[in-house]
Structures are given as C-alpha cells and as structure tokens.
Design an enzyme around this catalytic site. Structure first.
Site, PDB file in Angstrom:
ATOM      1  N   ARG A   1       0.815  -1.213   0.000  1.00 14.98           N
ATOM      2  CA  ARG A   1       0.000   0.000   0.000  1.00 14.98           C
ATOM      3  C   ARG A   1       0.853   1.270   0.000  1.00 14.98           C
ATOM      4  NH1 ARG A   1      -3.880  -0.751   4.942  1.00 14.98           N
ATOM      5  NH2 ARG A   1      -4.420   1.408   4.397  1.00 14.98           N
TER       6      ARG A   1
ATOM      7  N   ASP B   1       6.255  -1.469  11.808  1.00 14.20           N
ATOM      8  CA  ASP B   1       5.377  -0.397  11.339  1.00 14.20           C
ATOM      9  C   ASP B   1       4.469   0.136  12.445  1.00 14.20           C
ATOM     10  OD1 ASP B   1       3.709  -2.547  11.600  1.00 14.20           O
ATOM     11  OD2 ASP B   1       2.991  -2.564   9.525  1.00 14.20           O
TER      12      ASP B   1
ATOM     13  N   TYR C   1       6.413  -4.645  16.277  1.00  9.70           N
ATOM     14  CA  TYR C   1       6.171  -4.531  14.831  1.00  9.70           C
ATOM     15  C   TYR C   1       6.859  -3.279  14.302  1.00  9.70           C
ATOM     16  CZ  TYR C   1       2.775  -8.282  15.200  1.00  9.70           C
ATOM     17  OH  TYR C   1       2.194  -9.504  15.413  1.00  9.70           O
TER      18      TYR C   1
ATOM     19  N   THR D   1       2.166 -14.201  11.172  1.00 12.65           N
ATOM     20  CA  THR D   1       3.000 -13.623  12.225  1.00 12.65           C
ATOM     21  C   THR D   1       3.661 -14.673  13.108  1.00 12.65           C
ATOM     22  OG1 THR D   1       0.984 -13.355  13.547  1.00 12.65           O
ATOM     23  CG2 THR D   1       1.743 -11.440  12.298  1.00 12.65           C
TER      24      THR D   1
END
Length: 473
Positions: free
Chosen positions: A39, A126, A124, A102
């Site tokens: 994205r 992000d 994570y 994950t």
C-alpha cells in the site's frame, strides 16, 4: 462474559531507573518487518519511511534500547539489503520467505536467539511509537506472582474495526480471536489486540511449534499461542495502553502522514511547555532530535531537519530551513534563511534574509544580513558580510576554506575565491573578486577599470530601433 481489563500502562514515560532491565531476566527484542508494504507503493522498505526525519523502525528501536536488550532481531521478507544497510551491526536480520503469518515470522528469529534464556518482546516495525514504559509494564506483568505464559498488549480504539479481539476478565485473557474468525458477541468486545506480546523464550518457541493454520487466512497466527497456553491451564494476561495512538500501525502514505502529524503536534506542545514561543505552532516542523532552549521564538513556517541544537533566547524568523546546525544564545536567523549541516552561529551573531550557511562558523556578533552564501568558512567575531557576498569554495573537484578575521568588513557583491584569508579589521571593497590573502587592516579593491564612451548607448538604441522597424516593414 466479555469485559475490559483494568490493567493500564503508565501515561507518561517512566524514569530511567524504572526502565532498568529486570535483574533476573535478560531481554531480546524481535521486530516483525516482513510485510511487503504494497500500500506504500514504494521501492523503499515500509519500515524505513521516515517520521520527523527518522525511519519509523529506528523510532521503535530507540524506545526498546531504553530497556537495554541483549539481542535485537528484525524479521524481514523482501528488502533485506536496505534494512542491513540502515541497521548495520545494531540488529540481527532474520529472513521470512515465504510469509505464512506472524507466528511463522517469529519462528524465523529462533536461530538468532539460539541459547538465549530470558524474556522476548515481539514488536512490529510499522508500529513505531510504543513507549519504553509500556514495554516495561508488559515485562513486569510477565514476572508477576501468577507467572503468565504470555502477556499481550491491548488497546481500545474509538472504532474497533477489524482488529483481533482480546476476550478478558480482570486482566486475564480468556480467548484471543482474529476478527475474521470472531462471532458477533466476540466482535462486540472493544478490547483489541495490538499484536505486541511478551513471553519467556522457552515458552514462546515451544508454543509456536504447536500453532496450526486452520483459520480463514490459512496462516500461522502469533496470538494463537495465547489460546494454546490457556488450553494447557496456564495464565495469559493483558496490559492495556491508555493511548491507542501508541499502537497505531502505518501501512500507507496517508497513515504515514497522519503519524507525522500526531508526532509533530506532540513535539510542538512539548516545545511550548519547555518555554519556547511558537507564533503559529501548526506551521513549525521539528526533527526527531531537535533541541530547543528557553525563551526561543520561532515564527511561522520554520522547518528543522535532523541535528539542530538551539540555545536560549534565539529568534528564528519565518520561512527558515535549518538542518545540522548549532545556534548559540541571542542569535537571530532569517527570515528566509537556510542553515545547512555544519553551520555554527556563535552568541549574538545574525544570519538574515536569503542567507545560506554551510559548514561555516560565524563568530560572536558577526553579521550576514542579506543575500549571501557562506560555505566552508570561518567568520571572525563582529565581522560584517555585505549583501550578495559569496565564498567560492568549490572548483569542481575539491572544496576550499575561507577565513575572515575579526571585525573585517566585506563589501556588497564580493566574491571570495577560496582558499583565501581576510585579515582582522580588513576592508574588501564592494564588487571585488578576491583571490589572494588580505592582510590585517588592509583595504582590498579588485575591480576592472571603468570605461566611459559618451553617446554610445544612444547610438546603439537608435540603430536597433531602425533595424527592428525595417524587419517589421
């Protein structure tokens, strides 16, 4: 029964002492960064996109560093070379290829942690703004008297959307469920799973071996280790952050911009709380490491790049761009000034409108007020640099330095061709191109002889007007 947990992280960062690693439990950090980031529509790895001039992954690792981890493992898919270059020796890279969820991603860190016995925090890449105090709260809960097998980090957003749910009672997890696999009652729960968790290394990898992929996505979900531990009769606990923005993930350019806006808003508030005046706060942009003193005034549309230190009682006028610069007390900058890396402005100096300074030091009280470029230079105390002056520091192959002595006066529209030294109290006449050293107290005037040709301009204009008229005819 679906219920909210009452366990909360601290609302403000803990002190350095309280963030000391637990004496009996060495710590490893595992950061998941194997997502393709489609994205983002970018050749740059998603977790390397910057917020406040710093890659989002490095924001996260800086917070984790406050807990002094023994190991940091970053799990990647594509873009391994970019992450290796960005991180150097600060983290071990583990590769997940192909990506099967994950749980499968965390398993890829097992080799890097071979022989490690301690706590593991799974983060994570992000999700860059998790506070060190929140991480510490998870570890402390892991070592509570009931010794949970896993501690997860929950949050309660305004809209739970499609987040996985944490079904909990009084801080103890009854069930973890992905949204796609949840029934209507479970989806009504407002406590969501951030994806972050803490576990002892031996528990983490043993539980992961038992995770299956019988779910809507056909993937190995990390949260399933919680359900497995509960089925074994062990305890799993949830710690809830009081700030949902802390665990907001970044998956698109729009979300990146929103994260930048949140970070900038909080940094502006902190600057003002620390004693700086921001005339139009929403137009001032800080870098992650900007240092601003007290009684500093920052006018509209000022941008700070990384590496800026601003002392007390500085005025930065509108539309200035500052990066890699040190600004001492009482300095005035701008408007429309540009300070590039290596700019060092001593106390009481001034850089005015449309002045650019790069790798140069202005001594105490020195002034460059208008339309000037000062690169690779040393300007003495109380020197005056006239409008339009440039230091010619580059010959196409190498950079050279210009040294201007104390109280020297450089006339407007002068070119100082480096390497060159202008002595103390010297004067360079306006319009001079100086290529040789000027002694202390000397006047240097370097101009071509002025020629006067009476009537030449009139004759030229008459001739050109006739030619133009003939062309039209």
């Amino acid at each position: 029964m679906l219920a909210r947990t009452s366990t909360m992280t601290q609302s403000t960062p803990a002190s350095a002492a309280s963030l000391a690693p637990l004496a009996s439990a060495p710590l490893a950090i595992v950061v998941l960064a194997a997502g393709k980031g489609t994205r983002m529509k970018s050749d740059l790895h998603k977790v390397l996109h910057p917020i406040a001039g710093r890659p989002m992954l490095k924001h996260l690792l800086a917070s984790a560093a406050e807990l002094a981890p023994q190991h940091q493992v970053v799990v990647v898919g594509s873009g391994r070379e970019q992450l290796e270059k960005a991180l150097g020796e600060t983290a071990t890279i583990a590769v997940q290829e192909p990506q099967h969820g994950t749980g499968h991603a965390v398993q890829q860190a097992q080799g890097a942690l071979a022989g490690f016995s301690g706590d593991v925090l799974v983060l994570y890449g992000d999700v860059p703004f998790v506070r060190a105090s929140t991480m510490q709260a998870m570890l402390e809960r892991l070592h509570a008297a009931d010794e949970p097998a896993v501690v997860v980090l929950g949050f309660e957003p305004d809209d739970a959307l499609a987040y996985g749910r944490v079904i909990a009672q009084d801080g103890l997890v009854a069930k973890m469920v992905e949204f796609k696999d949840a029934d209507a009652q479970e989806r009504a729960c407002t406590l969501c799973n951030s994806g972050l968790l803490a576990a002892r290394a031996e528990d983490l990898f043993a539980l992961l071996e038992r995770v299956g992929n019988n779910n809507a996505q056909g993937e190995y979900y990390l949260p399933d280790i919680v359900n497995i531990a509960i089925a074994d009769g062990r305890t799993a606990a949830v710690v809830t952050t009081d700030d949902p923005d802390e665990v907001a993930g970044i998956n698109s350019r729009s979300e990146l911009a929103a994260a930048e806006a949140r970070w900038q808003g909080r940094r502006r508030e902190r600057a003002m709380a620390d004693g700086a005046t921001l005339v139009a706060p929403e137009t001032v942009w800080f870098a992650w490491d900007t240092v601003v003193g007290r009684d500093v005034t920052i006018e509209q549309n000022v941008v700070f790049g990384p590496g800026v230190v601003v002392a007390d009682k500085v005025v930065i006028h509108a539309f200035s761009h500052i990066e890699g610069a040190r600004i001492a007390s009482g300095v005035s900058v701008g408007p429309f000034a540009r300070l590039r890396p290596g700019a060092d402005l001593a106390e009481g100096s001034r850089v005015g409108n449309f002045v650019e300074v790069k790798n140069a030091r202005l001594g105490e009280g020195a002034k460059a007020n208008h339309l000037t470029y000062l690169g690779d230079a040393e300007i003495g105390a109380h020197a005056n640099i006239g409008a339009g002056t440039i230091t010619c520091n580059y010959d196409g192959y190498f950079k050279y330095r210009t040294v201007i002595g104390e109280r020297a006066f450089i006339g407007s529209n002068s070119s100082l061709i480096a390497p060159v030294r202008i002595g103390a109290d010297a004067i360079v006449a306006a319009g001079s191109a100086v290529s040789r050293d000027v002694s202390d107290g000397e006047l240097r005037l370097v101009r071509a002889e002025q020629l006067i040709k009476p009537g030449w301009a009139d004759r030229f204009h008459d001739a050109m007007k006739r030619k133009k008229a003939e062309k039209k005819g």
